[in-house]
Design an enzyme around this catalytic site. Sequence first.
Site, PDB file in Angstrom:
ATOM      1  N   LEU A 191       0.388  -0.575   7.389  1.00  0.00           N
ATOM      2  CA  LEU A 191       0.475   0.021   5.994  1.00  0.00           C
ATOM      3  C   LEU A 191       1.771   0.743   6.067  1.00  0.00           C
ATOM      4  O   LEU A 191       1.989   1.888   5.537  1.00  0.00           O
ATOM      5  CB  LEU A 191      -0.544   1.028   5.960  1.00  0.00           C
ATOM      6  CG  LEU A 191      -2.068   0.220   5.698  1.00  0.00           C
ATOM      7  CD1 LEU A 191      -3.193   1.154   5.774  1.00  0.00           C
ATOM      8  CD2 LEU A 191      -1.922  -0.785   4.373  1.00  0.00           C
ATOM      9  N   CYS A 229      -9.575   1.349   4.778  1.00  0.00           N
ATOM     10  CA  CYS A 229      -8.878   2.250   5.770  1.00  0.00           C
ATOM     11  C   CYS A 229      -9.810   2.970   6.315  1.00  0.00           C
ATOM     12  O   CYS A 229     -10.695   3.617   5.935  1.00  0.00           O
ATOM     13  CB  CYS A 229      -7.807   3.105   4.685  1.00  0.00           C
ATOM     14  SG  CYS A 229      -6.619   2.101   3.870  1.00  0.00           S
ATOM     15  N   SER A 245      -0.968  -6.920  11.625  1.00  0.00           N
ATOM     16  CA  SER A 245      -1.262  -5.485  11.994  1.00  0.00           C
ATOM     17  C   SER A 245      -0.018  -4.633  11.731  1.00  0.00           C
ATOM     18  O   SER A 245       0.768  -4.295  12.500  1.00  0.00           O
ATOM     19  CB  SER A 245      -1.735  -5.232  13.340  1.00  0.00           C
ATOM     20  OG  SER A 245      -1.825  -3.737  13.816  1.00  0.00           O
ATOM     21  N   GLY A 275       0.812  -1.210   0.155  1.00  0.00           N
ATOM     22  CA  GLY A 275      -0.120   0.132   0.145  1.00  0.00           C
ATOM     23  C   GLY A 275       0.797   1.240  -0.133  1.00  0.00           C
ATOM     24  O   GLY A 275       2.031   1.228   0.979  1.00  0.00           O
ATOM     25  N   ASN A 284     -10.528  -7.877   1.099  1.00  0.00           N
ATOM     26  CA  ASN A 284      -9.519  -7.549   1.902  1.00  0.00           C
ATOM     27  C   ASN A 284      -9.736  -8.481   3.291  1.00  0.00           C
ATOM     28  O   ASN A 284     -10.368  -9.195   3.118  1.00  0.00           O
ATOM     29  CB  ASN A 284      -9.477  -6.265   2.404  1.00  0.00           C
ATOM     30  CG  ASN A 284      -8.281  -5.511   2.854  1.00  0.00           C
ATOM     31  OD1 ASN A 284      -7.329  -6.328   3.278  1.00  0.00           O
ATOM     32  ND2 ASN A 284      -8.242  -4.389   2.239  1.00  0.00           N
ATOM     33  N   GLY A 319      -2.063 -14.819  -1.528  1.00  0.00           N
ATOM     34  CA  GLY A 319      -1.509 -13.818  -0.590  1.00  0.00           C
ATOM     35  C   GLY A 319      -0.788 -14.674   0.699  1.00  0.00           C
ATOM     36  O   GLY A 319       0.336 -14.888   0.272  1.00  0.00           O
ATOM     37  N   ASN A 363      -7.493   0.595  -1.956  1.00  0.00           N
ATOM     38  CA  ASN A 363      -7.655   0.117  -0.456  1.00  0.00           C
ATOM     39  C   ASN A 363      -8.478   0.770   0.179  1.00  0.00           C
ATOM     40  O   ASN A 363      -8.428   1.670   0.695  1.00  0.00           O
ATOM     41  CB  ASN A 363      -6.515  -0.248   0.073  1.00  0.00           C
ATOM     42  CG  ASN A 363      -6.619  -1.009   1.614  1.00  0.00           C
ATOM     43  OD1 ASN A 363      -7.908  -1.426   1.850  1.00  0.00           O
ATOM     44  ND2 ASN A 363      -5.612  -1.177   2.324  1.00  0.00           N
TER      45      ASN A 363
END
Length: 317
Positions: free
Chosen positions: A84, A142, A81, A52, A204, A273, A139
């Site tokens: 980003l 957020c 976590s 990202g 996501n 992923g 994305n």
Amino acid sequence: MVDVWESDALSFEIKGVSFSSPIILASGTAGYGYELEGILDFSKIGAVVTKGISPKPRDGNPSPRIAEFSVKGFQIALLNSIGLQNPGARAFAKDHMPKLKKIPTKIIANVFGEKERDYPHVIKVLENSENPPDAYELNLSCPNTQKGGIEFGVNPKSVQRIVRLCRKSTSRPILVKFSPFSEILPQLVRISLSEGADAFTISNTLPSALWDKKYGFFKGGMSGYPLKPVVLRCVIELCERFEDIKIIGCGGIYNFDDAMEYFLAGATAVQIGTATFLNPKTAEEIYDNLLSELKKSGKTLREIIGSGLKITAYQRN
């Protein structure tokens, strides 16, 4: 190398941009992508989705950033976590895009922000750089810092404004990435399409939490096996509602069978992923198995996509 038959059997297009393979590396799971040079045969990968990218640099969250969800000793999911972490749009364009453009596959820049205007800002920076990407993935999972932290992707008005602003900022394909909120997802997709979105990444990660004796509760986005049935349902419902929609399925894909279920449900392509963490060659192996099965059947992938919807015999509630 990919021959002519392979290209025809597996290729697809989004807004005039041709992708040679339906197997894509998901954002945040393969570094920036070029780190896997020499490990993956990128001619078998349709695209790499970057980590990202935001307008300004972000340091990300403190450790621990990843937790493993296991059942009876078997890892079934990861919670992350990361926060980003990224160098910011200008540094990304200068330091990373030149390396990415040397990879023999398409590059999709994953874009995020804390405010609605951050999304088109990042796109404009990349569009004006020497090495712009081939497409963009928005994305929308957020939090909107101007609206009390409410996720962009659950606010129809925010989705509308962001997609509209981004569409005005580029002529390249725009993919919108949503979390699997099945109740409002069709509405969000309809709005996105009306504002110029070209495809959708579904989905996501899922907000989740795990207890750890040392750290207490670890909160993060869950990816892996438990995500697949949730996302498959979303893909099915969207493909049944929207004719010719292009969906990139993402969630719980570890092997050929997982990928094939998404294609049968109507997905145009899939993103790999969490499986890449376990085996960096997963995407390539799925491609090889998919190609082998197509050759046996004499079909192209386009003939298989959505065919599972026609033979579903149970009532969905």
